[in-house]
Design a protein around this motif. Structure first.
Motif, mmCIF file in Angstrom:
data_model
loop_
_atom_site.group_PDB
_atom_site.id
_atom_site.type_symbol
_atom_site.label_atom_id
_atom_site.label_comp_id
_atom_site.label_asym_id
_atom_site.label_seq_id
_atom_site.Cartn_x
_atom_site.Cartn_y
_atom_site.Cartn_z
ATOM 1 N N ARG A 261 0.830 -1.198 0.000
ATOM 2 C CA ARG A 261 0.000 0.000 0.000
ATOM 3 C C ARG A 261 0.871 1.257 0.000
ATOM 4 O O ARG A 261 1.987 1.265 0.493
ATOM 5 N N LYS A 262 0.315 2.326 -0.529
ATOM 6 C CA LYS A 262 0.972 3.623 -0.466
ATOM 7 C C LYS A 262 0.776 4.214 0.920
ATOM 8 O O LYS A 262 -0.317 4.114 1.505
ATOM 9 N N VAL A 263 1.821 4.813 1.456
ATOM 10 C CA VAL A 263 1.755 5.437 2.779
ATOM 11 C C VAL A 263 1.932 6.940 2.605
ATOM 12 O O VAL A 263 2.869 7.397 1.946
ATOM 13 N N ILE A 264 1.018 7.697 3.179
ATOM 14 C CA ILE A 264 1.061 9.158 3.063
ATOM 15 C C ILE A 264 1.112 9.766 4.459
ATOM 16 O O ILE A 264 0.283 9.448 5.323
ATOM 17 N N VAL A 265 2.093 10.632 4.670
ATOM 18 C CA VAL A 265 2.230 11.348 5.939
ATOM 19 C C VAL A 265 1.595 12.726 5.788
ATOM 20 O O VAL A 265 1.943 13.478 4.875
ATOM 21 N N MET A 266 0.667 13.044 6.670
ATOM 22 C CA MET A 266 0.070 14.377 6.711
ATOM 23 C C MET A 266 0.477 15.053 8.012
ATOM 24 O O MET A 266 0.456 14.427 9.069
ATOM 25 N N ARG A 267 0.821 16.337 7.920
ATOM 26 C CA ARG A 267 1.350 17.056 9.081
ATOM 27 C C ARG A 267 0.590 18.374 9.272
ATOM 28 O O ARG A 267 1.050 19.437 8.849
ATOM 29 N N PRO A 268 -0.574 18.330 9.907
ATOM 30 C CA PRO A 268 -1.394 19.537 10.044
ATOM 31 C C PRO A 268 -0.807 20.593 10.957
ATOM 32 O O PRO A 268 -1.299 21.731 10.989
ATOM 33 N N GLY A 269 0.241 20.261 11.701
ATOM 34 C CA GLY A 269 0.843 21.237 12.608
ATOM 35 C C GLY A 269 2.211 21.716 12.164
ATOM 36 O O GLY A 269 2.933 22.334 12.946
ATOM 37 N N VAL B 205 -4.809 0.065 -6.997
ATOM 38 C CA VAL B 205 -5.040 -1.373 -6.860
ATOM 39 C C VAL B 205 -4.927 -1.796 -5.400
ATOM 40 O O VAL B 205 -5.778 -2.510 -4.869
ATOM 41 N N THR B 206 -3.876 -1.342 -4.733
ATOM 42 C CA THR B 206 -3.596 -1.807 -3.367
ATOM 43 C C THR B 206 -4.123 -0.875 -2.285
ATOM 44 O O THR B 206 -4.255 -1.266 -1.131
ATOM 45 N N GLY B 207 -4.407 0.392 -2.653
ATOM 46 C CA GLY B 207 -4.924 1.333 -1.671
ATOM 47 C C GLY B 207 -3.818 2.072 -0.924
ATOM 48 O O GLY B 207 -2.639 1.953 -1.233
ATOM 49 N N MET B 208 -4.223 2.829 0.080
ATOM 50 C CA MET B 208 -3.264 3.657 0.820
ATOM 51 C C MET B 208 -3.574 3.623 2.307
ATOM 52 O O MET B 208 -4.677 3.271 2.729
ATOM 53 N N VAL B 209 -2.568 3.978 3.079
ATOM 54 C CA VAL B 209 -2.747 4.213 4.512
ATOM 55 C C VAL B 209 -2.198 5.604 4.812
ATOM 56 O O VAL B 209 -1.291 6.083 4.125
ATOM 57 N N ILE B 210 -2.759 6.228 5.815
ATOM 58 C CA ILE B 210 -2.377 7.603 6.140
ATOM 59 C C ILE B 210 -1.828 7.671 7.561
ATOM 60 O O ILE B 210 -2.353 7.033 8.470
ATOM 61 N N ILE B 211 -0.744 8.425 7.705
ATOM 62 C CA ILE B 211 -0.209 8.771 9.023
ATOM 63 C C ILE B 211 -0.453 10.262 9.215
ATOM 64 O O ILE B 211 -0.052 11.068 8.372
ATOM 65 N N ILE B 212 -1.129 10.630 10.286
ATOM 66 C CA ILE B 212 -1.312 12.046 10.601
ATOM 67 C C ILE B 212 -0.445 12.377 11.805
ATOM 68 O O ILE B 212 -0.706 11.927 12.928
ATOM 69 N N ASP B 213 0.616 13.126 11.533
ATOM 70 C CA ASP B 213 1.587 13.514 12.552
ATOM 71 C C ASP B 213 1.130 14.842 13.146
ATOM 72 O O ASP B 213 1.145 15.876 12.477
ATOM 73 N N CYS B 214 0.732 14.818 14.396
ATOM 74 C CA CYS B 214 0.135 15.994 15.031
ATOM 75 C C CYS B 214 1.147 16.871 15.762
ATOM 76 O O CYS B 214 0.763 17.804 16.486
ATOM 77 N N GLN B 215 2.422 16.595 15.612
ATOM 78 C CA GLN B 215 3.427 17.420 16.279
ATOM 79 C C GLN B 215 3.276 18.880 15.842
ATOM 80 O O GLN B 215 3.190 19.179 14.658
ATOM 81 N N GLY B 216 3.255 19.778 16.802
ATOM 82 C CA GLY B 216 3.150 21.206 16.510
ATOM 83 C C GLY B 216 1.729 21.702 16.320
ATOM 84 O O GLY B 216 1.498 22.909 16.181
ATOM 85 N N PHE B 217 0.765 20.786 16.330
ATOM 86 C CA PHE B 217 -0.626 21.196 16.131
ATOM 87 C C PHE B 217 -1.100 21.973 17.352
ATOM 88 O O PHE B 217 -1.055 21.474 18.481
ATOM 89 N N SER B 218 -1.544 23.202 17.112
ATOM 90 C CA SER B 218 -1.844 24.108 18.225
ATOM 91 C C SER B 218 -3.286 24.603 18.167
ATOM 92 O O SER B 218 -4.020 24.337 17.216
ATOM 93 N N LEU B 219 -3.642 25.351 19.199
ATOM 94 C CA LEU B 219 -4.979 25.936 19.245
ATOM 95 C C LEU B 219 -5.193 26.883 18.065
ATOM 96 O O LEU B 219 -6.298 26.978 17.525
ATOM 97 N N ASN B 220 -4.138 27.576 17.650
ATOM 98 C CA ASN B 220 -4.260 28.473 16.492
ATOM 99 C C ASN B 220 -4.588 27.705 15.213
ATOM 100 O O ASN B 220 -5.349 28.188 14.370
ATOM 101 N N HIS B 221 -3.999 26.528 15.059
ATOM 102 C CA HIS B 221 -4.325 25.714 13.881
ATOM 103 C C HIS B 221 -5.815 25.364 13.877
ATOM 104 O O HIS B 221 -6.453 25.329 12.820
ATOM 105 N N LEU B 222 -6.331 25.123 15.059
ATOM 106 C CA LEU B 222 -7.723 24.721 15.179
ATOM 107 C C LEU B 222 -8.675 25.896 14.963
ATOM 108 O O LEU B 222 -9.677 25.787 14.250
ATOM 109 N N THR B 223 -8.352 27.041 15.549
ATOM 110 C CA THR B 223 -9.288 28.169 15.531
ATOM 111 C C THR B 223 -9.171 29.028 14.274
ATOM 112 O O THR B 223 -10.149 29.673 13.878
#
Length: 315
Positions: free
Chosen positions: A120-128, A160-178
């Motif tokens: 499977r394809k692995v994708i890292v997402m980093r919202p912070g 064909v095989t699909g993907m899995v996602i890693i969401i790395d939340c390091q640095g994710f703050s209240l400002n990111h949310l608001t």
């Protein structure tokens, strides 16, 4: 719409062709058959005439939709409809624009270069990973989608095989949310419905207290099937290794793969190399709602009022 002069030629390995045959019933005859049917259908849709539909795209959607003709038609129409209805995500697609350059340099969306133990394809997402006071969330999302399109245009196997996602939340703050409007998050989630593939698992790592507030908001938008695919590992990388082969993970997570910084630079360069393709897709992947049979679809029709979004559905 005229058929391509040359028949579609898959680039899948023999192992992947066998997997596509065993799991999807795909063979050469079926590939050419679905291309012919969908191209004919596409050519009969007045509102889709501006769009140049490639055989490659049809095959990717066919695989992701397990060769269900009705699902392929629905997903294709929805994909192009949303690309038209979401200019905040799909306009200004020039990777050399300063704001997009800055967004690409953040490394918010990073596909790994190797596949995991299940192919499977692995994708890292980093919202912070970015400063929400300096970067607009729309620009970050544009950069992410440019990387996603660049990846998908070169990678048949993911469909064909699909993907899995890693969401790395390091640095994710209240400002990111608001500082990110809830409507924007909902539109992102809605757009996921038009993708031919949905993640097999979504793995959250390096979580913090702010994450849990965002997690509750997002999970409320998901149906039960998708909720079952969520896994929260926190800072326990050993738990993550049980899901995804440690060898392919970035060095930052104790793996042997490229570091997050190296992946960021890699995908920034790839997007820049594919500048013409991306700018063409902005111009060409647009629905002409004035010609849609029946009632034209506006953003208001699609997204409705606050709180009226449908939950994210997956196959």
């Amino acid at each position: 719409m005229a058929m391509s002069k040359k028949p579609f030629q898959t680039t899948l390995s023999e192992a992947m062709l066998k997997k596509a045959y065993s799991e999807l019933g795909e063979d050469e005859e079926r590939r050419q058959q679905v291309i012919a049917i969908i191209q004919k259908w596409f050519g009969q849709q007045p509102h889709l005439q501006r769009i140049r539909l490639e055989d490659y795209s049809i095959i990717c959607f066919a695989r992701g939709c397990k060769y269900s003709m009705e699902k392929i038609k629905h997903k294709l129409d929805l994909q192009f409809t949303l690309r038209t209805a979401l200019p905040e995500f799909f306009s200004g697609w020039d990777p050399l624009k300063p704001k997009i350059q800055d967004a690409l340099s953040c490394g918010s969306f990073l596909p790994l270069l190797d596949y995991d133990q299940h192919d499977r394809k692995v994708i890292v997402m980093r919202p912070g990973c970015f400063d929400p006071m300096l970067h607009k969330p729309e620009d970050i999302e544009k950069a992410n989608l440019m990387i996603s399109d660049t990846m998908g245009w070169k990678d048949e196997q993911i469909f064909v095989t699909g993907m899995v996602i890693i969401i790395d939340c390091q640095g994710f703050s209240l400002n990111h949310l608001t500082l990110k409007p809830l409507t924007l998050t909902k539109k992102q989630m809605y757009y996921l419905q038009s993708s031919p593939i949905s993640p097999k698992t979504i793995n959250f790592i390096r979580t913090n207290s702010v994450f849990h507030s965002a997690y509750n908001v997002v999970t409320n938008m998901l149906n039960d099937k998708m909720k079952q695919r969520l896994k929260v590992h926190g800072s326990d990388f050993k738990s993550l290794y049980k899901e995804i082969d440690r060898k392919i993970l970035p060095k930052d997570y104790g793996g042997d793969g490229l570091s997050l910084a190296e992946l960021t630079e890699h995908w920034k360069e790839k997007v820049e190399e594919n500048r013409e393709f991306l700018m063409d897709s902005e111009r060409n992947f647009r629905v002409d709602e004035s010609r849609r049979p029946g009632k034209a679809k506006t953003a208001q029709d699609i997204f409705g009022i606050e709180g009226s979004f449908r939950k994210l559905s997956v196959d």
